[in-house]
Design a protein around this motif. Structure first.
Motif, mmCIF file in Angstrom:
data_model
loop_
_atom_site.group_PDB
_atom_site.id
_atom_site.type_symbol
_atom_site.label_atom_id
_atom_site.label_comp_id
_atom_site.label_asym_id
_atom_site.label_seq_id
_atom_site.Cartn_x
_atom_site.Cartn_y
_atom_site.Cartn_z
ATOM 1 N N THR A 1 0.854 -1.180 0.000
ATOM 2 C CA THR A 1 0.000 0.000 0.000
ATOM 3 C C THR A 1 0.891 1.232 0.000
ATOM 4 N N LEU A 2 0.609 2.179 -0.897
ATOM 5 C CA LEU A 2 1.393 3.412 -1.021
ATOM 6 C C LEU A 2 0.511 4.622 -0.751
ATOM 7 N N GLN A 3 1.032 5.541 0.056
ATOM 8 C CA GLN A 3 0.418 6.856 0.248
ATOM 9 C C GLN A 3 1.488 7.893 -0.042
ATOM 10 N N VAL A 4 1.124 8.918 -0.820
ATOM 11 C CA VAL A 4 2.041 9.995 -1.186
ATOM 12 C C VAL A 4 1.557 11.275 -0.521
ATOM 13 N N SER A 5 2.482 11.980 0.148
ATOM 14 C CA SER A 5 2.124 13.228 0.806
ATOM 15 C C SER A 5 3.218 14.264 0.525
ATOM 16 N N PRO A 6 2.876 15.443 0.064
ATOM 17 C CA PRO A 6 1.536 15.902 -0.279
ATOM 18 C C PRO A 6 1.052 15.221 -1.555
ATOM 19 N N ASN A 7 -0.238 15.247 -1.737
ATOM 20 C CA ASN A 7 -0.828 14.640 -2.920
ATOM 21 C C ASN A 7 -1.663 15.694 -3.638
ATOM 22 N N PRO A 8 -1.326 16.077 -4.856
ATOM 23 C CA PRO A 8 -0.247 15.577 -5.687
ATOM 24 C C PRO A 8 1.106 16.075 -5.195
ATOM 25 N N PRO A 9 2.160 15.287 -5.463
ATOM 26 C CA PRO A 9 3.486 15.719 -5.055
ATOM 27 C C PRO A 9 3.928 16.957 -5.842
ATOM 28 N N SER A 10 4.726 17.774 -5.196
ATOM 29 C CA SER A 10 5.204 19.014 -5.790
ATOM 30 C C SER A 10 6.608 18.819 -6.357
ATOM 31 N N VAL A 11 6.932 19.570 -7.390
ATOM 32 C CA VAL A 11 8.283 19.501 -7.948
ATOM 33 C C VAL A 11 9.255 20.355 -7.139
ATOM 34 N N THR A 12 8.747 21.199 -6.254
ATOM 35 C CA THR A 12 9.622 22.081 -5.481
ATOM 36 C C THR A 12 10.050 21.480 -4.148
ATOM 37 N N ASN A 13 9.301 20.530 -3.612
ATOM 38 C CA ASN A 13 9.623 19.902 -2.326
ATOM 39 C C ASN A 13 9.590 18.392 -2.463
ATOM 40 N N PRO A 14 10.378 17.687 -1.663
ATOM 41 C CA PRO A 14 10.329 16.223 -1.727
ATOM 42 C C PRO A 14 8.979 15.690 -1.258
ATOM 43 N N ALA A 15 8.577 14.585 -1.828
ATOM 44 C CA ALA A 15 7.323 13.926 -1.449
ATOM 45 C C ALA A 15 7.624 12.830 -0.436
ATOM 46 N N ASN A 16 6.764 12.703 0.553
ATOM 47 C CA ASN A 16 6.875 11.630 1.539
ATOM 48 C C ASN A 16 6.123 10.413 1.014
ATOM 49 N N LEU A 17 6.816 9.296 0.949
ATOM 50 C CA LEU A 17 6.224 8.047 0.471
ATOM 51 C C LEU A 17 6.103 7.093 1.655
ATOM 52 N N SER A 18 4.887 6.733 1.995
ATOM 53 C CA SER A 18 4.629 5.784 3.084
ATOM 54 C C SER A 18 4.172 4.473 2.470
ATOM 55 N N LEU A 19 4.849 3.412 2.822
ATOM 56 C CA LEU A 19 4.542 2.090 2.278
ATOM 57 C C LEU A 19 4.203 1.137 3.416
ATOM 58 N N GLN A 20 3.207 0.315 3.187
ATOM 59 C CA GLN A 20 2.890 -0.759 4.117
ATOM 60 C C GLN A 20 3.012 -2.061 3.345
ATOM 61 N N VAL A 21 3.757 -3.000 3.916
ATOM 62 C CA VAL A 21 3.980 -4.294 3.269
ATOM 63 C C VAL A 21 3.385 -5.384 4.149
ATOM 64 N N VAL A 22 2.478 -6.174 3.536
ATOM 65 C CA VAL A 22 1.761 -7.231 4.245
ATOM 66 C C VAL A 22 1.893 -8.521 3.444
ATOM 67 N N LYS A 23 2.080 -9.645 4.145
ATOM 68 C CA LYS A 23 2.054 -10.943 3.453
ATOM 69 C C LYS A 23 0.616 -11.209 3.061
ATOM 70 N N LYS A 24 0.404 -11.386 1.776
ATOM 71 C CA LYS A 24 -0.949 -11.516 1.222
ATOM 72 C C LYS A 24 -1.691 -12.722 1.822
ATOM 73 N N ALA A 25 -1.028 -13.846 1.957
ATOM 74 C CA ALA A 25 -1.703 -15.071 2.403
ATOM 75 C C ALA A 25 -2.127 -15.003 3.864
ATOM 76 N N SER A 26 -1.283 -14.443 4.719
ATOM 77 C CA SER A 26 -1.567 -14.475 6.160
ATOM 78 C C SER A 26 -2.052 -13.140 6.720
ATOM 79 N N GLY A 27 -1.849 -12.040 5.970
ATOM 80 C CA GLY A 27 -2.213 -10.723 6.476
ATOM 81 C C GLY A 27 -1.218 -10.186 7.489
#
Length: 144
Positions: free
Chosen positions: A49-75
């Motif tokens: 799962t990806l969330q980008v902040s700010p959304n939409p990302p700006s070309v003047t400031n870095p974007a924060n990328l938050s990722l959540q990784v889950v094993k699909k079979a077990s959750g």
């Protein structure tokens, strides 16, 4: 005769400049779909799962990328993975930025990306965990 050749050369150069300007202008006028607030993709045995902040990302400031990784079979949240990202613009070669996402809490990772030009970008996320083959997926992000 020389004057006529010079006129043809000058008009040819002017035409090339005009075509280049129009091509560049049209690219910026074409609407690109906005970045979804939350994107979910499958990467081998993982759900990412990806969330980008700010959304939409700006070309003047870095974007924060938050990722959540889950094993699909077990959750189950994946907390011991190496998560790397690479960003590349889809419409022109702006180079590729390679990032390593830092773990924040079990299953959650963070990185900052610099989108140097407005337009559509593709983020490739690769997940490697000891004893498991690496898996990857891509996300589309539109910078403004």
């Amino acid at each position: 005769m020389k004057r006529r050749k010079l006129l043809i050369v000058v008009l040819g150069i002017g035409f090339l400049i005009l075509i280049t300007f129009l091509g560049t202008s049209l690219e910026s006028l074409i609407p690109h779909p906005p970045t979804a607030a939350v994107q979910v993709e499958q990467a081998g045995p993982y759900q990412v799962t990806l969330q980008v902040s700010p959304n939409p990302p700006s070309v003047t400031n870095p974007a924060n990328l938050s990722l959540q990784v889950v094993k699909k079979a077990s959750g189950q949240l994946v907390s011991n993975a190496r998560v790397t990202l690479s960003s590349a613009m889809q419409t022109m070669d702006m180079g590729t930025e390679e990032l390593v996402a830092q773990p924040q809490s079990p299953g959650n990772y963070h990185a900052q990306a610099h989108f140097s030009m407005s337009g559509p970008w593709q983020l490739r996320v690769q997940i490697s965990e000891t004893g498991t083959p690496a898996a990857s997926t891509t996300f589309d992000v539109t910078a403004r």
